[in-house]
Design a protein around this motif. Structure first.
Motif, short mmCIF file in Angstrom:
data_model
loop_
_atom_site.label_atom_id
_atom_site.label_comp_id
_atom_site.label_asym_id
_atom_site.label_seq_id
_atom_site.Cartn_x
_atom_site.Cartn_y
_atom_site.Cartn_z
N VAL A 85 -6.41 4.57 -3.78
CA VAL A 85 -5.88 5.16 -2.55
C VAL A 85 -5.30 6.54 -2.83
O VAL A 85 -5.42 7.46 -2.02
N GLY A 86 -4.68 6.70 -3.99
CA GLY A 86 -4.13 8.00 -4.36
C GLY A 86 -5.19 9.07 -4.44
O GLY A 86 -4.97 10.21 -4.00
N VAL A 87 -6.36 8.73 -4.98
CA VAL A 87 -7.46 9.70 -5.05
C VAL A 87 -7.86 10.14 -3.65
O VAL A 87 -8.07 11.33 -3.38
N LEU A 130 0.88 -1.30 -0.34
CA LEU A 130 1.52 -1.48 -1.62
C LEU A 130 2.90 -2.13 -1.52
O LEU A 130 3.63 -2.20 -2.50
N SER A 131 3.24 -2.59 -0.30
CA SER A 131 4.41 -3.46 -0.06
C SER A 131 5.74 -2.84 -0.49
O SER A 131 6.62 -3.53 -1.02
N LEU A 182 3.78 6.44 -9.81
CA LEU A 182 3.13 7.35 -10.77
C LEU A 182 1.62 7.11 -10.83
O LEU A 182 0.84 8.07 -10.98
N LEU A 183 1.17 5.86 -10.69
CA LEU A 183 -0.27 5.59 -10.64
C LEU A 183 -0.89 6.20 -9.38
O LEU A 183 -1.96 6.79 -9.42
N PHE A 184 -0.18 6.04 -8.26
CA PHE A 184 -0.63 6.64 -7.00
C PHE A 184 -0.68 8.16 -7.16
O PHE A 184 -1.66 8.81 -6.75
N LEU A 221 -5.51 -0.43 -6.93
CA LEU A 221 -5.43 -0.03 -5.52
C LEU A 221 -4.62 1.26 -5.38
O LEU A 221 -4.99 2.16 -4.61
N ALA A 222 -3.51 1.34 -6.11
CA ALA A 222 -2.67 2.54 -6.05
C ALA A 222 -3.44 3.77 -6.49
O ALA A 222 -3.35 4.85 -5.88
#
Length: 310
Positions: free
Chosen positions: A10-12, A37-38, A263-265, A6-7
C-alpha cells in the motif's frame, strides 16, 4: 508477516501518487492506516506525518534535478505554515477519534469534488491547446514532457518579445520554466491570501496528518505565478517543512506510533515516490487528476461509511 507485506504494498501505491502529483500521500495514508492496518485514528495521523515526510524527501530530488522546485518561494510559504502546523498538531490529539474520522472523511469529499472539477477543466484546456498546436484526433496525446497545462506560465507571468519572463515585477532571463517570486510587500493584496493559505495548509497538516499539497499547488500557481509543474515540485518542499514541524509539535503528547508498520509503509511509499515522477511522463495531467479525484471519492465513502455505520 502479512501485515508487513500489506504495509509495503500500500505504501508503494501511495508513494506513486505523491511522486506523480506532488500531493495526496497523507490524505490516502490516514484511512489506509486506520481501516487496513488497524491503527488508532490519532496514531494514524502521527504515522501519516512521518510517511509523508519520508516520501517527500525521496520524491523531491527528481523534481529538483528538473529544476522544478522554487526553493525561495517554497521555504517562505512553508515558514508561514509552521504556526498552523503546530496549532493543528496540538489540537488534533484533543479531538474524539470518531469525530476526527468524520471530519477527515468530510474533507476528503470536498477535496475529491475540487479535484474532479480541476481535472475536467484541465482536460478541456489540454484539448484546446492540442488543437492549437495542430494535434488531431487519433494522434498521441500530450504527455508530461510536452504538456501545455503543466508547462504553461502562472497567471501572473508576462512573457516579453525577447522571451524574458516576469513574475510580479521579478525578471527571469534564462530559466525555461520561469523564475521564482518571493512573497513580499510588492504582492499587494496577494500577500494576505498567501499567508492565509499557508496557515491553513499547516493547520490541516498538523490536524489530519496530511501533506496539504492539494492546497499548496493551486496557491503557488494562482498567487505566486508558478507553472503547474513547478508548483507540484515546490509543494514537496512545503510538505517536508510542515510535516517535520507537525511531528515535533506532537512530542510530549500521549499519541504512540507503531514504528514497524509505519516505517515499512514509509519505505514502500518512498520507493513509489521515486517511481512516481518518471511514470507521470506517460500520462496527461488531467488524467492523473481525474483518477486521483475518483480515488479520493472512494476513500471518502469508505471512511465515512465505516465510521458512521461501524
Amino acid at each position: 508477516m502479512e501485515l508487513a507485506l500489506l504495509a509495503i504494498a500500500v505504501g508503494v501505491g501511495v508513494g506513486l501518487v505523491v511522486g506523480a502529483l506532488g500531493a495526496g500521500g497523507g490524505i490516502l495514508a490516514v484511512p489506509v492506516l486506520v481501516f487496513l492496518l488497524s491503527q488508532d485514528p490519532h496514531a494514524a495521523t502521527a504515522s501519516s506525518l512521518l510517511i509523508v515526510l519520508i516520501t517527500a524527501l525521496f520524491s523531491i530530488p527528481h523534481h529538483a534535478r528538473k529544476r522544478n522546485v522554487a526553493w525561495r518561494d517554497g521555504l517562505v510559504f512553508a515558514g508561514v505554515s509552521v504556526v498552523g502546523a503546530v496549532l493543528g498538531s496540538r489540537l488534533s490529539v484533543l479531538v474524539d477519534p470518531t469525530l476526527l474520522l468524520i471530519l477527515f472523511g468530510s474533507m476528503l469529499t470536498v477535496v475529491a469534488i475540487v479535484m474532479l472539477r480541476r481535472g475536467i477543466a484541465g482536460r478541456r484546456q489540454e484539448d484546446r491547446k492540442s488543437a492549437a498546436h495542430g494535434r488531431h484526433e487519433g494522434e498521441e496525446p500530450l504527455a508530461f514532457h510536452d504538456d501545455p497545462v503543466l508547462d504553461a506560465p502562472g497567471p501572473d507571468t508576462v512573457i516579453a518579445a525577447d522571451g524574458t519572463r516576469t513574475h510580479h515585477g521579478e525578471t527571469d532571463l534564462g530559466h525555461p520554466h520561469g523564475s521564482t517570486a518571493a512573497v513580499d510587500g510588492r504582492r499587494g493584496p496577494r500577500l494576505p491570501w498567501v499567508i492565509a493559505a499557508a496557515s491553513l495548509t499547516g493547520f490541516l497538516t498538523g490536524f489530519f496528518g496530511v501533506g496539504g499539497g492539494f492546497i499548496v499547488v493551486p496557491m503557488l500557481v494562482i498567487a505566486l505565478g508558478l507553472a503547474m509543474r513547478r508548483a507540484s515540485g515546490t509543494s514537496l518542499l512545503v510538505m517536508i517543512v510542515t510535516t517535520a514541524a507537525s511531528l515535533l509539535a506532537r512530542i510530549g503528547t500521549d499519541v504512540s506510533v507503531d514504528w514497524t508498520v509505519t516505517l515499512l509503509f514509509a519505505a514502500g511509499s518512498a520507493v513509489g515516490g521515486m517511481l512516481g515522477g518518471p511514470l507521470s511522463a506517460k500520462a496527461r495531467a488531467s488524467t492523473l487528476t481525474l483518477i486521483f479525484a475518483a480515488l479520493l471519492g472512494g476513500v471518502a465513502a469508505v471512511t465515512l461509511g465505516n465510521t458512521l455505520l461501524g
